[in-house]
Design an enzyme around this catalytic site. Sequence first.
Site, mmCIF file in Angstrom:
data_model
loop_
_atom_site.group_PDB
_atom_site.id
_atom_site.type_symbol
_atom_site.label_atom_id
_atom_site.label_comp_id
_atom_site.label_asym_id
_atom_site.label_seq_id
_atom_site.Cartn_x
_atom_site.Cartn_y
_atom_site.Cartn_z
ATOM 1 N N ASN A 154 0.858 -1.195 0.000
ATOM 2 C CA ASN A 154 0.000 0.000 0.000
ATOM 3 C C ASN A 154 0.885 1.232 0.000
ATOM 4 O OD1 ASN A 154 -2.917 -1.013 0.381
ATOM 5 N ND2 ASN A 154 -1.678 -2.230 1.814
ATOM 6 N N GLU A 155 1.221 1.647 -1.213
ATOM 7 C CA GLU A 155 2.110 2.794 -1.379
ATOM 8 C C GLU A 155 1.348 4.090 -1.096
ATOM 9 O OE1 GLU A 155 5.102 2.139 -1.695
ATOM 10 O OE2 GLU A 155 5.536 0.572 -3.158
ATOM 11 N N PRO A 156 2.083 5.160 -0.738
ATOM 12 C CA PRO A 156 1.408 6.446 -0.625
ATOM 13 C C PRO A 156 0.861 6.856 -1.988
ATOM 14 C CG PRO A 156 3.817 6.680 -0.392
ATOM 15 C CD PRO A 156 3.513 5.220 -0.468
#
Length: 257
Positions: A154-156
């Site tokens: 869950n990347e920014p």
Amino acid sequence: MSNVEKMKLEIYPDQAAGSVAVAQQIAQIIREKNAKGETAVLGLATGSSPLKVYAELIRMCREEGLSFKNVKTFNLDEYYGLTQDNDQSYWYFMHHNLFDHIDIPAENVNVPCGTMAMNEVESWCEGYEKKIEAAGGLDFQLLGIGRSGHIGFNEPPSDPQSKTRMIHLHQITRNDAAPAFGGLDNVPTSAITMGVGTIFKAKKIILMAWGASKADIIKRTVEGVMSDDVPATYLQAHPNCTFVVDKAAASLLERSK
Ligand code: F6R
């Protein structure tokens, strides 16, 4: 806990000591569930952070009779485009570093698929969510943290409610993976990951971080404001989440000054 810390944090002298402590907590969940005749549902991570935890669980299985016959596992993520026999796939990693060495039934193991057709991704991801729910939800989730601030992949700027889905990997994440892939060009650009919301539903979470390369992101996550710039900060709001780190990863925290 220093007053600027927004997270429960345990600091160990090194990765080996911290990993044994984490493995003991996982073993306790398995034993408690076993004693009640119930299945323990574990969310698992890949990467370098859990390696010594898995080694300790294997030792407990071999030497102390810790059985995984009543354990179901759901892995966080998988690179999109990698087959199971690719030695960089997370399927391969999990079997090589854990599943092949313990008594877990093959049908109890779940690692996201990385090879479904693009038009099947959405329904596959919905199916993964349903499978976790049908198993009774995650009793426990093990996490590492990426230097981008990701948990799972869950990347920014990931949404706190996000579910299992396809994401594009952050440049920092791809750069960090480049040596293992023999160069940046070989690193996949996307992955399937459980969402922040999926992770958040776990009853208990442990996030591990080892080494000085994680010190900056640990400071931002533990002392910083909750924001989608650093998805790991969402864990500040989880009712039962502990960060287990070594001295080097804790070195930039206010309390270490
Ligand atoms: C792995 C995963 C990632 C890693 C993170 C840290 O399944 O979901 O979030 O935990 O990238 O990786 P390492 O442990 O290699 O530093």
